[in-house]
Design an enzyme around this catalytic site. Structure first.
Site, PDB file in Angstrom:
ATOM      1  N   ILE A  65      12.309   5.125  12.198  1.00  0.00           N
ATOM      2  CA  ILE A  65      12.099   5.106  13.685  1.00  0.00           C
ATOM      3  C   ILE A  65      12.396   3.792  14.582  1.00  0.00           C
ATOM      4  CG2 ILE A  65      10.335   5.591  15.416  1.00  0.00           C
ATOM      5  CD1 ILE A  65       8.972   7.593  13.509  1.00  0.00           C
ATOM      6  N   ASP A 102       4.832  -9.800   9.792  1.00  0.00           N
ATOM      7  CA  ASP A 102       3.940  -8.807   8.965  1.00  0.00           C
ATOM      8  C   ASP A 102       2.775  -8.467   9.947  1.00  0.00           C
ATOM      9  OD1 ASP A 102       1.929  -7.412   7.539  1.00  0.00           O
ATOM     10  OD2 ASP A 102       2.477  -8.598   5.793  1.00  0.00           O
ATOM     11  N   LYS A 150      -2.578  -7.781  20.986  1.00  0.00           N
ATOM     12  CA  LYS A 150      -3.143  -9.004  21.301  1.00  0.00           C
ATOM     13  C   LYS A 150      -2.308  -9.909  21.865  1.00  0.00           C
ATOM     14  CE  LYS A 150      -5.899 -12.772  19.427  1.00  0.00           C
ATOM     15  NZ  LYS A 150      -6.662 -13.361  18.182  1.00  0.00           N
ATOM     16  N   TYR A 172      -4.891   7.153   6.937  1.00  0.00           N
ATOM     17  CA  TYR A 172      -3.750   7.223   7.780  1.00  0.00           C
ATOM     18  C   TYR A 172      -4.165   8.051   9.090  1.00  0.00           C
ATOM     19  CZ  TYR A 172       1.181   8.015   9.342  1.00  0.00           C
ATOM     20  OH  TYR A 172       2.057   8.102  10.272  1.00  0.00           O
ATOM     21  N   LYS A 218      -4.589   5.958  12.473  1.00  0.00           N
ATOM     22  CA  LYS A 218      -3.828   6.510  13.665  1.00  0.00           C
ATOM     23  C   LYS A 218      -4.782   7.076  14.889  1.00  0.00           C
ATOM     24  CE  LYS A 218       0.520   5.467  12.060  1.00  0.00           C
ATOM     25  NZ  LYS A 218       1.513   4.463  12.765  1.00  0.00           N
ATOM     26  N   VAL A 258       9.015  13.208  10.742  1.00  0.00           N
ATOM     27  CA  VAL A 258      10.216  12.691  11.119  1.00  0.00           C
ATOM     28  C   VAL A 258      11.055  12.464   9.782  1.00  0.00           C
ATOM     29  CG1 VAL A 258      11.673  11.116  12.163  1.00  0.00           C
ATOM     30  CG2 VAL A 258       9.656  11.968  13.238  1.00  0.00           C
ATOM     31  N   THR A 303      12.439  10.260   7.439  1.00  0.00           N
ATOM     32  CA  THR A 303      12.787   8.533   7.226  1.00  0.00           C
ATOM     33  C   THR A 303      12.473   8.273   5.716  1.00  0.00           C
ATOM     34  OG1 THR A 303      10.568   7.758   7.577  1.00  0.00           O
ATOM     35  CG2 THR A 303      11.756   8.370   9.496  1.00  0.00           C
TER      36      THR A 303
HETATM   37  P1  NAP Z   1       9.970   3.598   7.765  1.00  0.00           P
HETATM   38  O1  NAP Z   1      11.268   4.144   7.719  1.00  0.00           O
HETATM   39  O2  NAP Z   1       9.160   3.111   6.505  1.00  0.00           O
HETATM   40  O3  NAP Z   1       9.771   2.058   8.615  1.00  0.00           O
HETATM   41  C1  NAP Z   1       8.585   1.388   8.954  1.00  0.00           C
HETATM   42  C2  NAP Z   1       9.056  -0.089   8.861  1.00  0.00           C
HETATM   43  O4  NAP Z   1       8.016  -0.800   9.116  1.00  0.00           O
HETATM   44  C3  NAP Z   1       9.582  -0.350   7.357  1.00  0.00           C
HETATM   45  O5  NAP Z   1      10.854  -1.330   7.518  1.00  0.00           O
HETATM   46  C4  NAP Z   1       8.663  -1.105   6.896  1.00  0.00           C
HETATM   47  O6  NAP Z   1       8.633  -2.174   5.766  1.00  0.00           O
HETATM   48  C5  NAP Z   1       8.073  -2.006   8.052  1.00  0.00           C
HETATM   49  N1  NAP Z   1       6.434  -2.136   7.944  1.00  0.00           N
HETATM   50  C6  NAP Z   1       5.644  -1.546   7.116  1.00  0.00           C
HETATM   51  N2  NAP Z   1       4.423  -2.562   7.395  1.00  0.00           N
HETATM   52  C7  NAP Z   1       4.649  -3.573   7.727  1.00  0.00           C
HETATM   53  C8  NAP Z   1       4.083  -4.444   8.393  1.00  0.00           C
HETATM   54  N3  NAP Z   1       2.767  -4.859   7.723  1.00  0.00           N
HETATM   55  N4  NAP Z   1       4.624  -5.541   9.063  1.00  0.00           N
HETATM   56  C9  NAP Z   1       5.842  -5.352   9.404  1.00  0.00           C
HETATM   57  N5  NAP Z   1       6.559  -4.313   8.950  1.00  0.00           N
HETATM   58  C10 NAP Z   1       5.992  -3.334   8.394  1.00  0.00           C
HETATM   59  O7  NAP Z   1       8.891   4.408   8.565  1.00  0.00           O
HETATM   60  P2  NAP Z   1       8.961   5.392   9.722  1.00  0.00           P
HETATM   61  O8  NAP Z   1       8.814   6.643   9.210  1.00  0.00           O
HETATM   62  O9  NAP Z   1      10.324   4.966  10.535  1.00  0.00           O
HETATM   63  O10 NAP Z   1       7.673   4.854  10.472  1.00  0.00           O
HETATM   64  C11 NAP Z   1       7.741   4.174  11.684  1.00  0.00           C
HETATM   65  C12 NAP Z   1       6.101   4.276  12.344  1.00  0.00           C
HETATM   66  O11 NAP Z   1       6.230   5.825  12.705  1.00  0.00           O
HETATM   67  C13 NAP Z   1       4.907   4.308  11.254  1.00  0.00           C
HETATM   68  O12 NAP Z   1       3.956   3.461  12.017  1.00  0.00           O
HETATM   69  C14 NAP Z   1       4.577   5.673  10.956  1.00  0.00           C
HETATM   70  O13 NAP Z   1       3.162   5.639  10.596  1.00  0.00           O
HETATM   71  C15 NAP Z   1       4.925   6.288  12.142  1.00  0.00           C
HETATM   72  N6  NAP Z   1       5.285   7.643  11.912  1.00  0.00           N
HETATM   73  C16 NAP Z   1       6.115   8.101  11.357  1.00  0.00           C
HETATM   74  C17 NAP Z   1       6.231   9.432  11.160  1.00  0.00           C
HETATM   75  C18 NAP Z   1       7.552  10.074  10.153  1.00  0.00           C
HETATM   76  O14 NAP Z   1       7.232  11.227   9.963  1.00  0.00           O
HETATM   77  N7  NAP Z   1       8.313   9.449   9.891  1.00  0.00           N
HETATM   78  C19 NAP Z   1       5.298  10.429  11.624  1.00  0.00           C
HETATM   79  C20 NAP Z   1       4.224  10.061  12.610  1.00  0.00           C
HETATM   80  C21 NAP Z   1       4.265   8.686  12.585  1.00  0.00           C
HETATM   81  P3  NAP Z   1       8.578  -1.860   4.374  1.00  0.00           P
HETATM   82  O15 NAP Z   1       9.921  -0.806   4.021  1.00  0.00           O
HETATM   83  O16 NAP Z   1       8.805  -3.104   3.629  1.00  0.00           O
HETATM   84  O17 NAP Z   1       7.483  -1.154   4.158  1.00  0.00           O
END
Ligand code: NAP
Length: 254
Positions: free
Chosen positions: A16, A58, A114, A144, A148, A177, A179
């Site tokens: 995302i 981070d 912040k 989670y 959230k 989604v 991903t």
């Molecule tokens: P993703 O493809 O895993 O992308 C998340 C990115 O954030 C990754 O590059 C990850 O790095 C990085 N990250 C994780 N922990 C971090 C930290 N402590 N500091 C900085 N960067 C960090 O996931 P996504 O599906 O796009 O999700 C993005 C957001 O949407 C998340 O907050 C997730 O909870 C939320 N979300 C996703 C969905 C879904 O269905 N995909 C649904 C609802 C909400 P690493 O690869 O090293 O972990």
């Protein structure tokens, strides 16, 4: 196209965040693409090309977030996409596993809010990516869901605190989604089908579905919109969350 707004995107190397980076860049923003995966962020920023840049951050490490804002300079938009989940029954879950999710999804959201609050000017925008699980419980996803839900409430409190300075604070609560984050869940038979059955629109989301809403929330068209947690899930909030734990158990017993 003139690039007159600067957007820091945290968690921008994947999913995302990456789709949002491309959409905000196409909308005329200069992107600072930050991630704990510094190499991934650098590769993505190179794909976007100059003047876009990358940085390490981070969200669980306040010093790294502070440094990100210091080195980025003046910023207009902050998008926090960092997050991850785990699965396990509360009765069986080591407290460290619970803490690790809360640390990224909630405490990290606090640290970003912040420093966004300290650095955004009047007219600035903070968007966090919360989740459908902030309002819809799923057995096996206690950390989670709780984190959230906290992030969604944090968004509303931050909107109250930063509103008088003309800073808008919103969140998007996506449903399922596809991903890299959700790929392991998508490989469990029944999970995606179960989600889709419980949407009104009959499909899972794409990163681009979320990126479109990010662009809107960051735009002048949303200038009176703050404190909102936008359900973006094909209508899944009208029904129920898939039985992720049930599908995991079935797979384990097979
Ligand atoms: P993703 O493809 O895993 O992308 C998340 C990115 O954030 C990754 O590059 C990850 O790095 C990085 N990250 C994780 N922990 C971090 C930290 N402590 N500091 C900085 N960067 C960090 O996931 P996504 O599906 O796009 O999700 C993005 C957001 O949407 C998340 O907050 C997730 O909870 C939320 N979300 C996703 C969905 C879904 O269905 N995909 C649904 C609802 C909400 P690493 O690869 O090293 O972990």
């Amino acid at each position: 196209m003139s690039m007159n707004r600067v957007a820091i995107i945290i968690g921008g190397a994947s999913g995302i965040g990456w789709a949002s980076a491309q959409a905000l860049a196409a909308d005329g923003c200069r992107i600072v693409l930050a991630d704990r995966d510094a190499d991934g962020a650098a590769a993505r920023a190179a794909e976007l090309g100059a003047p876009h840049t990358s940085a390490y951050a981070d969200v669980t490490d306040e010093d790294s977030v502070q440094k990100l804002f210091e080195t980025a300079g003046p910023v207009d938009i902050v998008l926090n996409c960092a997050g991850f989940s785990n699965v396990g029954l509360i009765a069986d879950m080591p407290v460290e596993d619970f803490r690790s999710v809360v640390d990224v999804c909630l405490n990290g959201g606090f640290i970003v809010a912040k420093h966004a609050g300290r650095n955004l000017p009047e007219g600035g925008v903070l968007v966090s990516i919360s989740s459908l699980n902030g309002r819809q419980p799923a057995a096996g996803m206690s950390a989670y869901c709780a984190a959230k839900a906290g992030l969604s409430m944090l968004t509303q409190v931050a909107a109250l605190e930063l509103g008088p300075r003309g800073i808008r604070v919103n969140a998007i609560a996506p449903g399922f989604v596809r991903t890299p984050l959700t790929e392991p869940a998508a490989m469990i038979p029944g999970v995606v089908e179960d989600y889709i059955d419980n949407t009104a629109l009959g499909r899972a989301g794409t990163p681009e579905d979320i990126a479109g809403a990010v662009v809107f929330l960051c735009s002048p068209q949303a200038s009176w919109l703050t404190g909102e947690v936008l359900d973006l899930n094909g209508g899944a909030h009208l029904k129920r969350y898939p039985d992720v734990l049930g599908h995991v158990m079935k797979l384990a017993q097979a």
